[in-house]
Enzyme design. Structure first.
Site, PDB file in Angstrom:
ATOM      1  N   ASP A  41       0.867  -1.177   0.000  1.00  0.00           N
ATOM      2  CA  ASP A  41       0.000   0.000   0.000  1.00  0.00           C
ATOM      3  C   ASP A  41       0.903   1.225   0.000  1.00  0.00           C
ATOM      4  O   ASP A  41       2.112   1.121   0.251  1.00  0.00           O
ATOM      5  CB  ASP A  41      -0.891  -0.006   1.257  1.00  0.00           C
ATOM      6  CG  ASP A  41      -1.761   1.241   1.334  1.00  0.00           C
ATOM      7  OD1 ASP A  41      -2.435   1.560   0.327  1.00  0.00           O
ATOM      8  OD2 ASP A  41      -1.768   1.927   2.376  1.00  0.00           O
ATOM      9  N   CYS A  95     -11.394   3.099  -0.553  1.00  0.00           N
ATOM     10  CA  CYS A  95     -10.100   3.608  -0.085  1.00  0.00           C
ATOM     11  C   CYS A  95      -9.747   2.824   1.167  1.00  0.00           C
ATOM     12  O   CYS A  95     -10.626   2.504   1.978  1.00  0.00           O
ATOM     13  CB  CYS A  95     -10.209   5.100   0.237  1.00  0.00           C
ATOM     14  SG  CYS A  95      -8.717   5.783   0.988  1.00  0.00           S
TER      15      CYS A  95
HETATM   16  N1  DGL Z   1      -4.079   3.849   0.208  1.00  0.00           N
HETATM   17  C1  DGL Z   1      -4.740   4.905  -0.535  1.00  0.00           C
HETATM   18  C2  DGL Z   1      -5.962   4.327  -1.252  1.00  0.00           C
HETATM   19  O1  DGL Z   1      -6.532   3.335  -0.858  1.00  0.00           O
HETATM   20  C3  DGL Z   1      -5.131   6.065   0.363  1.00  0.00           C
HETATM   21  C4  DGL Z   1      -3.967   6.893   0.837  1.00  0.00           C
HETATM   22  C5  DGL Z   1      -3.204   7.553  -0.288  1.00  0.00           C
HETATM   23  O2  DGL Z   1      -3.725   8.496  -0.915  1.00  0.00           O
HETATM   24  O3  DGL Z   1      -2.110   7.105  -0.561  1.00  0.00           O
HETATM   25  O4  DGL Z   1      -6.378   4.870  -2.229  1.00  0.00           O
END
Ligand code: DGL
Length: 269
Positions: free
Chosen positions: A14, A188
């Protein structure tokens, strides 16, 4: 590189700490699996960046995990899954699971009035990845996407309940509510931690789809189909890598994961 076999770890990446929502579900559904998690904390957030930049970062993350001999790669980041999944698939030789398709499938199963809302980062909504995935299953469904960027820092700050979280949620969700959706995809990594507030604003009859939960189920299905489940019952190994600030990752991450993060290492990509 070690030979890939059933005992090899599942790799998860991530942009930072958020993907731990998916990892937590993987721990729940596949408690015996070895895992390696990479959080690209030096370059977070991805949600405000261009598809080219996110793809470049994702490629490096995937290469790092592949070099650790993973048997399967989960792209836990919705933004990376939205804009980079095909490029990632081409860059590694193991199965790659993104969060969009599993979430989209569950939303299609859940909707009765064929109106689905999707909330996510700016980049995820702009890519229309959820909309495309939903329409590929049933093109009579209407999909309404809205970015909710402030939800990410709110969750990292631990403000997942109370007045401020309610105010932000009310403001962001007004339009999606007005569209009359009966299903809302939490597109998200961070949004599952706001489920209570989101449900309160949307109404308890609106179905919330947690892509992290669906992705963990899909991971289990693929391992089973490929005969790649870990068969050893010894305690699994659970390693964590970050590209910056391991202390902050541990502090925030333990709240996401609701358990201790023991083995963490900072790396350069
Ligand atoms: N991990 C990102 C997502 O799920 C959220 C945080 C980011 O913008 O990096 O889109």
């Amino acid at each position: 590189m070690n030979e890939i076999n059933n005992n090899s770890p599942i790799g998860v990446f991530d942009s930072g700490v958020g993907g731990l929502t998916a990892l937590k579900e993987i721990f729940r559904v596949l408690p015996d699996e070895n895992t390696i998690y990479l959080g690209d904390t030096a370059r977070v957030p991805y949600g405000i960046r261009s598809p080219e930049t996110v793809t470049r970062y994702s490629f490096e993350n995937a290469q790092f995990l592949a070099s650790k001999g993973i048997k399967l790669l989960v792209v836990a980041c919705n933004t990376a899954s939205s804009v980079s999944l095909e490029a990632i698939r081409k860059s590694v030789s193991v199965p790659v699971i993104g969060v969009i398709e599993p979430g989209a499938c569950e939303a299609v199963k859940g909707t009765r009035n064929k109106k689905i809302g999707v909330i996510g980062t700016e980049a995820t909504i702009k890519s229309s990845a959820y909309k495309k995935a939903i329409e590929a299953i049933d093109d009579s469904i209407q999909v309404f996407g809205f970015p909710c960027p402030l939800f990410v820092p709110l969750v990292e700050e631990g403000w997942t309940e109370g007045e401020i979280a309610m105010m932000v949620a009310e403001k962001y969700l007004r339009e999606v509510k007005e569209e009359g959706v009966d299903t809302l995809v939490l597109g998200c990594t961070h949004y599952p931690l706001l489920k209570k507030v989101i449900s309160e604003v949307m109404g308890s009859d609106i179905r919330l789809i947690d892509s992290a939960v669906e992705t963990a189920k899909r991971t289990a299905e693929i391992l089973k189909k490929d005969g790649m489940e870990r068969r050893v019952k010894e305690r699994p190994s659970r390693g964590f890598y970050v590209t910056d600030s391991p202390e902050r990752f541990v502090k925030v991450g333990e709240r996401f994961l609701q358990q201790k993060i023991e083995r963490i290492e900072k790396i350069e990509l």
